[in-house]
Enzyme design. Structure first.
Site, short mmCIF file in Angstrom:
data_model
loop_
_atom_site.label_atom_id
_atom_site.label_comp_id
_atom_site.label_asym_id
_atom_site.label_seq_id
_atom_site.Cartn_x
_atom_site.Cartn_y
_atom_site.Cartn_z
N GLY A 135 41.81 48.47 56.45
CA GLY A 135 40.91 49.49 55.93
C GLY A 135 41.19 50.90 56.40
O GLY A 135 40.27 51.73 56.44
N ASN B 286 42.80 53.10 54.69
CA ASN B 286 42.53 53.96 53.52
C ASN B 286 41.02 54.14 53.32
O ASN B 286 40.58 55.25 52.98
CB ASN B 286 43.18 53.39 52.26
CG ASN B 286 44.65 53.77 52.16
OD1 ASN B 286 44.97 54.93 51.92
ND2 ASN B 286 45.54 52.82 52.39
N ARG C 135 39.15 32.65 38.56
CA ARG C 135 39.29 34.08 38.88
C ARG C 135 38.28 34.91 38.09
O ARG C 135 37.72 35.88 38.59
CB ARG C 135 40.69 34.56 38.50
CG ARG C 135 41.73 34.21 39.50
CD ARG C 135 43.08 34.80 39.11
NE ARG C 135 44.02 34.55 40.18
CZ ARG C 135 44.12 35.29 41.28
NH1 ARG C 135 43.37 36.34 41.45
NH2 ARG C 135 44.98 34.97 42.23
N MET D 264 43.92 42.59 48.21
CA MET D 264 45.08 41.75 47.91
C MET D 264 44.70 40.62 46.94
O MET D 264 44.91 39.44 47.22
CB MET D 264 45.67 41.19 49.21
CG MET D 264 46.24 42.27 50.09
SD MET D 264 47.46 43.28 49.20
CE MET D 264 48.01 44.38 50.48
N ASN E 35 44.22 52.24 42.22
CA ASN E 35 44.88 51.47 43.27
C ASN E 35 45.85 52.38 44.02
O ASN E 35 46.35 53.36 43.44
CB ASN E 35 45.67 50.31 42.65
CG ASN E 35 46.34 49.44 43.69
OD1 ASN E 35 45.76 49.14 44.74
ND2 ASN E 35 47.58 49.04 43.43
N HIS F 81 49.49 52.10 46.21
CA HIS F 81 50.58 51.16 46.45
C HIS F 81 51.65 51.86 47.29
O HIS F 81 52.00 53.02 47.02
CB HIS F 81 51.16 50.71 45.10
CG HIS F 81 52.26 49.70 45.24
ND1 HIS F 81 52.02 48.38 45.52
CD2 HIS F 81 53.61 49.85 45.19
CE1 HIS F 81 53.18 47.75 45.62
NE2 HIS F 81 54.16 48.62 45.42
N LEU G 193 51.11 44.25 36.90
CA LEU G 193 51.16 44.31 38.36
C LEU G 193 51.65 45.70 38.77
O LEU G 193 52.81 46.04 38.50
CB LEU G 193 52.11 43.22 38.90
CG LEU G 193 52.38 43.27 40.41
CD1 LEU G 193 51.11 42.98 41.21
CD2 LEU G 193 53.49 42.31 40.79
N ASP G 194 50.79 46.50 39.39
CA ASP G 194 51.15 47.84 39.88
C ASP G 194 51.79 48.69 38.77
O ASP G 194 52.75 49.42 39.02
CB ASP G 194 52.12 47.71 41.08
CG ASP G 194 51.49 46.96 42.24
OD1 ASP G 194 50.29 47.13 42.48
OD2 ASP G 194 52.21 46.21 42.91
N GLU H 289 49.43 58.12 52.30
CA GLU H 289 48.38 57.44 51.53
C GLU H 289 47.02 58.05 51.86
O GLU H 289 46.19 58.31 50.98
CB GLU H 289 48.34 55.94 51.87
CG GLU H 289 49.57 55.18 51.42
CD GLU H 289 49.43 53.68 51.64
OE1 GLU H 289 48.31 53.14 51.55
OE2 GLU H 289 50.45 53.02 51.92
#
Ligand code: GAR
Length: 217
Positions: free
Chosen positions: A12, A14, A65, A90, A107, A109, A144-145, A174
């Protein structure tokens, strides 16, 4: 002003950078919920220390999910969240989650996307021998990303870097650009057109970067 839901799975840092930016009045936002899939995430201690509401949902308590994400969306909506911030979360987000917050999920990355999506990317950058890496803040889409990129920051990869040293260099950036991206959203300065995100009144640093910098010419 924008109401945030911050999703975390780990340390954590960020989250901490966002909290610090709000407390220093640099970021016009309010954290309505810190959400985790991991009850042992240190990020949850950070939330508690700052008096922020938190919620944990365990994946084993849900049949799919989608069922998990529907419950997560409900918790976020019930808390008045307008913008969802993935900060070291994640888990992949499913369609019901995306549909509930269209272009309202960010997000971060730790690579210069589209290079090195996925996991262990600092190690991959060192092993590949790239001379620059960095971090990317982007809106989340089904891939994905892969969503539209808002801000990237570049760091050099040095010859004696380990993945850990490179990770720390990237993390520092970041912590700088994630609060900036959220502030731009809060000010209504982000416009998404297809894959491209335009920042009203933004400017680019001119001039090339090179690494290693050699003095031949
Ligand atoms: C950060 O480096 C973030 O970019 C990365 O996880 C770390 C979380 O650190 N996220 C991803 O790799 C997502 N694909 P933090 O918990 O200290 O903020």
């Amino acid at each position: 002003m924008v109401n945030l839901g911050i999703l975390v799975s780990g340390g954590g840092t960020n989250l901490q950078a966002i909290i610090d930016s709000i407390e220093a009045n640099r970021l016009d936002a309010s954290i309505r919920l810190v959400f985790s899939n991991n009850p042992n995430a240190y990020a949850l201690d950070r939330a508690r220390r700052h008096g922020l509401p938190s919620k944990v949902l365990l994946k084993e308590d849900f049949p799919s999910r989608e069922a998990y994400d529907n419950e997560a969306v409900k918790a976020l909506k019930d808390s008045g969240v307008e913008l969802v911030i993935l900060a070291g979360f994640m888990r992949l987000i499913t369609k019901p989650f995306l549909d509930a917050f269209p272009m309202r999920i960010m997000n971060i990355h730790p690579s210069l996307l589209p290079s090195f999506p996925g996991l262990d990317v600092q190690k991959k950058a060192v092993e590949w021998g790239v001379k620059f890496s960095g971090c990317t803040v982007h809106f989340v889409d089904e891939g994905l990303d892969s969503g539209p990129i808002i801000i990237q920051a570049v760091v050099p990869v040095l010859e004696d870097d380990t993945p850990e040293i490179l990770s720390q260099r990237i993390l520092k950036e970041e912590h700088r650009i994630y609060p900036q991206a959220i502030q731009l959203f809060s000010e209504g300065r982000l416009e998404v057109k297809g894959r491209r995100v335009f920042v009203r009144d933004g400017h680019a640093d001119a001039g090339p970067l090179e690494n290693p910098r050699v003095t031949i010419f």
